[in-house]
Design an enzyme around this catalytic site. Structure first.
Site, short mmCIF file in Angstrom:
data_model
loop_
_atom_site.label_atom_id
_atom_site.label_comp_id
_atom_site.label_asym_id
_atom_site.label_seq_id
_atom_site.Cartn_x
_atom_site.Cartn_y
_atom_site.Cartn_z
N ARG A 111 -0.16 -6.50 11.28
CA ARG A 111 -0.56 -5.48 12.26
C ARG A 111 -0.99 -6.08 13.60
O ARG A 111 -0.87 -5.44 14.64
CB ARG A 111 -1.70 -4.63 11.68
N ARG A 128 0.84 -1.20 0.00
CA ARG A 128 0.00 0.00 0.00
C ARG A 128 0.88 1.25 0.00
O ARG A 128 1.83 1.34 0.77
CB ARG A 128 -0.93 -0.02 1.21
N ARG A 154 0.99 1.24 10.26
CA ARG A 154 0.68 1.63 8.88
C ARG A 154 1.96 1.53 8.06
O ARG A 154 2.84 2.39 8.18
CB ARG A 154 0.11 3.06 8.87
N GLU A 182 -8.23 -0.86 13.78
CA GLU A 182 -8.70 -1.89 12.85
C GLU A 182 -7.68 -3.02 12.68
O GLU A 182 -6.52 -2.77 12.38
CB GLU A 182 -8.99 -1.25 11.48
N SER A 215 -11.36 -6.68 8.54
CA SER A 215 -12.41 -5.99 7.82
C SER A 215 -13.07 -7.01 6.92
O SER A 215 -12.39 -7.71 6.17
CB SER A 215 -11.80 -4.86 6.99
#
Length: 427
Positions: free
Chosen positions: A391, A261, A276, A348, A351
């Site tokens: 994460r 990402r 992140r 988070e 998801s």
RNA sequence: GGAGGCGUCGCCUAGUCCGGUCUAUGGCGCCCGCCUGCUAAGCGGGUUUGGGUCUUAAAGCCCAUCGCGGGUUCAAAUCCCGCCGCCUCCGCCA
């Protein structure tokens, strides 16, 4: 891609969806008009083309006297057909262009509004009271460095900001977590899959990632390939242009892949640690199922996510993501957010999205229509959900830390780490 | 990277040289029916996909579809150009 039939027959549902997302409602009427134009110009082209074909057939059997006249006639028709075909194609392009701007129709139960308008469905497990325990928790960066588990400095040296090395017990912890997730998925009937992480433009587009947030995606211009942000992309493309058999139930895949990402829009956010990052690993559940089953399947995916969170013994909450924050493909989305002690908030970690037929339309994934008396094919529903990612290490380290900087390994992960039950600082 | 071969309706296959009779041949499989103690065999019919149109719906009719995209032509599975995939060989790298 939106269902044009639904749009024609029930435009109000689509308008309501656009409103809930905070998107342009007028687009609905623009698409309806374009659809009208396309069908009119297509009919015109097809009628003329039929005429041309009929006449052309006569040329072969024509007598020498009638042939020149026929040829002149059919030549003129050929010109007409050519231009009418161009018109029809232009109308089709316009319709496609407009209709692909309408995001998936949201489920009516999804909360209306934007990023902050989510609903909290439940909180599971109680955050530890570190004050009562008599020490201040360290964050995952400090814990990770002392354990010799995370090396951010060398990550930056070798690859730049938002890169890292997982070393020693850090590397083992990630492998343990992901293997545990794969094993859970396999036990639940998923097929494990290691996917490509470079995909063609049409696959990336088909999953809905090349819309408004395309600057989030790495692109390799020399080869015109995209680096996936999740194995969902490759798994959605896996059955593209196929007619799949869902008579025995959903086709479920557990994808393992690196994820990339760009984090283009998040400068300054989460700059510390591995919350992140540009590259991480993930085990992702992906399901192809019948449209009638999609809602139940969505709940099942969520339940499997929670089962995995229970295994790592971390407090979390489940939120129902608001319509405006769904992304283009999802009709409904539930996130699980793990408690991060040093941030004093939930972040988070999973998801799960029900994309209904949105991706299947774009990628052309169909099944034989199982309904009585119907012989045609129809689009399937696709769903995805996170089972574990890099994460999670943040939550595991922080929630299971001891005053001395050691970290207890959740029971479920111990077998995957050779029985190791505690990670001990090396400096 | 270079050379060659191949790509047809689920599978196999005819057709491509030499454009129109291709509304794509035949076999296998599959579906429906007939026949027959049962099964098998036999007989008859059906069997790509997408779109448009009409209809309450179905049927019907029309358009597209021979790996994909262009082109030539009144007309393309067939001729020309580009691309993709698979196979074989050569070179290079590991």
């Amino acid at each position: 891609m939106i269902d044009l039939r639904l749009l024609r027959e029930d435009p109000d549902t689509v308008r309501a969806s656009q409103r809930a997302r905070g998107d342009n409602e007028g687009l609905v009427d623009a698409v309806l008009a374009a659809d009208e134009r396309r069908r009119a110009s297509l009919a015109e082209f097809e009628r003329t083309r039929a005429e041309q074909k009929a006449l052309g057939k006569q040329v072969a059997s024509a007598t020498p006297e009638t042939r020149p006249h026929l040829l002149a006639q059919t030549k003129a028709l050929a010109e007409q057909v050519k231009s009418l075909e161009a018109d029809a194609r232009a109308a089709d392009v316009e319709l496609t262009d407009l209709s692909t701007r309408i995001d998936n129709v949201v489920e009516p139960e999804a909360p209306v509004g934007g990023e902050d308008d989510y609903t909290v469905l439940r909180e599971v497990g109680a955050p530890r009271d570190f004050a009562a325990e008599g020490f201040t928790p360290k964050d995952h960066v400090e814990l990770g460095e002392r354990l010799g588990a995370i090396d951010l400095d060398r990550g930056a040296k070798v690859s730049g900001a938002r890169f890292y090395f997982l070393t020693g017990v850090g590397a083992r912890l990630e492998l343990a977590l992901l293997m545990c997730a794969v094993d859970q998925a396999v036990a639940a009937g998923f097929s494990p899959v290691i996917t490509p992480t470079l995909v063609k433009p049409e696959v990336m587009r088909g999953t809905g990632f090349l819309g408004a947030h395309s600057d989030e995606i790495y692109h390799l211009p020399a080869d015109d390939l995209y680096l996936v942000g999740t194995s969902e992309v490759a798994l959605a493309g896996y059955h593209s242009d196929e007619v799949v058999d869902l008579s025995q139930g959903p086709k479920r895949y557990a994808g393992w892949s690196a994820c990339y990402r760009r984090e283009a829009g998040s400068h300054g956010k989460d700059t510390r640690g591995i919350i992140r990052v540009h590259q991480f690993h993930k085990v992702e559940m992906f399901s192809y199922c019948r449209v009638e089953e999609a809602r139940d399947e969505h709940q099942r995916l969520l339940a499997w996510e929670e089962e995995m969170l229970a295994k790592v013994e971390i407090p979390y909450r489940v939120i129902d993501v608001a319509a405006g924050d769904l992304g283009s493909s999802a009709a409904r989305k539930f996130d699980c957010e793990a408690w991060v002690p040093t941030q004093g908030r939930y972040r988070e970690v999973t998801s799960t999205s029900n994309c209904t037929t949105y991706q299947a339309r774009r990628l052309n994934v169909r099944e034989k229509d199982p309904r009585e008396g119907v012989t045609s094919n129809r689009f399937v529903a696709t769903l995805n959900g996170t089972l574990a990612t890099t994460r999670w290490i943040v939550a595991i380290l922080e929630n299971h830390q001891q005053p001395d900087g050691s970290v207890l390994v959740p029971k479920a992960l111990q077998p995957y780490m050779g029985g190791l039950d505690v990670l001990t600082p090396v400096r």
